[in-house]
Design an enzyme around this catalytic site. Sequence first.
Site, PDB file in Angstrom:
ATOM      1  N   HIS A 123       7.100 -45.437  -3.669  1.00 54.72           N
ATOM      2  CA  HIS A 123       7.119 -46.151  -2.559  1.00 54.72           C
ATOM      3  C   HIS A 123       5.711 -46.094  -1.992  1.00 54.72           C
ATOM      4  CE1 HIS A 123      11.278 -44.979  -2.328  1.00 54.72           C
ATOM      5  NE2 HIS A 123      11.559 -46.187  -1.794  1.00 54.72           N
TER       6      HIS A 123
ATOM      7  N   ASP B 235       8.183 -49.574  -4.024  1.00 57.51           N
ATOM      8  CA  ASP B 235       8.885 -50.369  -3.366  1.00 57.51           C
ATOM      9  C   ASP B 235       8.498 -50.356  -1.909  1.00 57.51           C
ATOM     10  OD1 ASP B 235      10.672 -50.390  -5.580  1.00 57.51           O
ATOM     11  OD2 ASP B 235      12.563 -49.757  -4.422  1.00 57.51           O
TER      12      ASP B 235
END
Length: 283
Positions: A248, A103
Amino acid sequence: MTNDAPLVPRRFLLRTAAVLGAAVTTRLLTADPVAEPGGTLPAAGPPPAAGPGAAVPAHPDHRLRPLAGYAAPGTARRLPTPVRTKPVLRMPGAAHPMVLTFDDGPDPRYTPPILDLLRRHHVRATFFVCGEMAENQGGLLRRMVDEGHVIGNHSWSHPLLTRASTAVVRAELERTSEAVERAVGRPPQWMRAPYGAWNRRVFRLGAELGMDAFAWTVDSLDWKEPGTRTIIDQVLGGAGPGVIVLAHDAGGDRSQTVTALRTWLPRLLADGHRFTVPVRGEV
């Protein structure tokens, strides 16, 4: 002075005017509704050009805490999209491969080494990008697609969508899809709400833009920057068939994410785990 343009029959002009009038009427009837009171749209001005060494956008701390070959633009086929009441949390089937997701990116500091690791181990992943990060990183988006990865929509600026107006939610998702389509020739088919925060409106607006909702099963906790060992233990401890791993590649210092990936990815592969990307119609 003589007009060299050929004469156009009056009947043809009338017929053309009628067609244009119908087109304008149809456009007015199908236009998006007016923004809700209190809703503000993100700034639509062009971002500054990014060159080598361009500064990476700063991100507030709240972004680090989640809660839970190219076609020409416009040619992508939009699939029918269900309006879900909860996002996809794991892949179906007792023996389904795992899904690895990243992400908040792309970030030119961390996304390239992650892509290098994935290519080395022949693993595909899904990258849920933020539009403000993706806007000037078309090369990284194209590399993702070239190497078999899937790009998803993670909003433009990572707000809490459940507290935003309809106009803001639509703009956050639409601007990001448009940025991805400009870079790779097709818009995302998957979306992930920032912080894993969903409500009926977010599901509906995502579906209207042709995107299905995708969450996660295992949180690597890399957003806390807890240390490489903790990230490794989180992923290894939660691994299993159909598991969706959250990691991430932007939104903070992701050096721990990259270092941990070098350990846990080959270990899971050696243990017989497989990885895949989501395919619409199969979840």
